[in-house]
Scaffold this motif. Structure first.
Motif, PDB file in Angstrom:
ATOM      1  N   THR A  87      -7.981   1.063  -2.969  1.00 49.41           N
ATOM      2  CA  THR A  87      -6.964   2.105  -3.162  1.00 49.41           C
ATOM      3  C   THR A  87      -7.545   3.514  -3.035  1.00 49.41           C
ATOM      4  N   MET A 114       0.835  -1.212   0.000  1.00 52.53           N
ATOM      5  CA  MET A 114       0.000   0.000   0.000  1.00 52.53           C
ATOM      6  C   MET A 114       0.868   1.259   0.000  1.00 52.53           C
ATOM      7  N   MET A 139      -4.284  -4.507  -7.750  1.00 59.38           N
ATOM      8  CA  MET A 139      -3.789  -3.210  -7.299  1.00 59.38           C
ATOM      9  C   MET A 139      -3.328  -2.358  -8.483  1.00 59.38           C
TER      10      MET A 139
END
Ligand SMILES: Nc1ncnc2c1ncn2[C@@H]1O[C@H](COP(=O)(O)OP(=O)(O)O)[C@@H](O)[C@H]1O
Ligand SMILES: [Mg+2]
Length: 245
Positions: free
Chosen positions: A240, A171, A196
């Motif tokens: 996200t 992240m 992602m």
């Protein structure tokens, strides 16, 4: 900004890329996705001048760059952050970062970029005099991205920046990649973390056996049944949102 047409290359007599077309526009994050051994790193190497281009054309910033020497390509503004976390363990964090500026000699501009890298990665500032051998996996990934930024690129190519990192660190890395893009750079990102990568990217390419199988806006690829079946395995929840804010 980057326009690749009909690119073929390989190793020795073995052809790997079978005529690849790919574009990156200014300010975009473009994701290059696909399974292991499909030619992703090979493509980046050809773009960087580390592997001879057999056929096809690479245009960067309006100029042909195929088969130019790597340092000339770096100087033109195209920098690759290689796969694997290859920092020099016996050098300090700052020494490693400065290696990225090897093609440059404008000292004030280099100092400016070093400061910018430390703004993106405050952890590297804290650890600037430590040997890079003492860093965690995530910190080494930050270091190699920082080293890429020290070349002052217009387009940064990242080869699997999230590989072998814990989810929390992944992240952090993706969040920083997004901030780097917002600072005005374009990014071509190779990823195994398809979910992602597509959540962050503007556009995506899926490569298989050296051929681009599918391409499109990232948001369309995410809902594409074939992409879902092959890479995503079901419903995709956008994790996200926070890092894109
Ligand atoms: N130095 C090399 N010599 C010969 N074959 C290689 C070399 N590097 C990669 N290959 C082969 O090229 C193909 C594509 O590799 P690569 O581009 O590294 O895949 P990816 O990055 O998509 O996992 C693979 O079949 C791999 O075995
Ligand atoms: Mg690879």
């Amino acid at each position: 900004m980057l326009k690749v047409s009909g690119l073929t290359t390989g190793y020795g007599k073995i052809q790997i890329l079978q005529g690849v077309d790919l574009n990156v526009s200014e300010g975009q994050i473009v994701a290059l996705l696909g399974g292991n051994g499909t030619g992703k790193t090979t493509l980046l190497k050809a773009l960087s001048g580390l592997l001879p281009v057999w056929d096809g054309a690479i245009e960067f910033d309006g100029q042909p760059i195929q088969n130019l020497p790597p340092h000339t390509i770096v100087r033109a503004g195209l920098t690759q952050v290689t796969q694997g976390k290859d920092a020099y363990p016996a050098m300090t964090v700052e020494e490693n970062l400065m290696l990225g500026a090897y093609t440059r000699n404008n000292k004030p501009a280099i100092a400016n970029d070093l400061e910018r890298v430390y703004t993106f990665f405050p952890r590297l500032l804290e650890r600037r005099t430590q040997l890079s051998a003492t860093l965690s996996g995530g910190e080494v990934q930050m270091l190699v991205i920082g080293r890429g930024l020290m070349a002052s690129p217009k387009l940064l190519m990242l080869d699997e920046p999230s590989s072998a990192l814990a989810p929390k660190v992944v992240m952090d890395i993706f969040s920083t990649i997004n901030r780097i893009r917002k600072s005005g750079l374009s990014i071509l990102m190779v990823e195994q973390n398809v979910r992602m990568a597509l959540l962050l990217a503007d556009y995506g390419y899926i490569i298989r056996d050296g051929v681009i199988l599918l391409e499109g806006e990232a948001r369309d690829l995410i809902s594409d049944p074939n992409v879902k079946a092959s890479f995503l395995g079901g419903t995709v929840v956008d994790t996200t949102r926070d890092i894109k804010a």
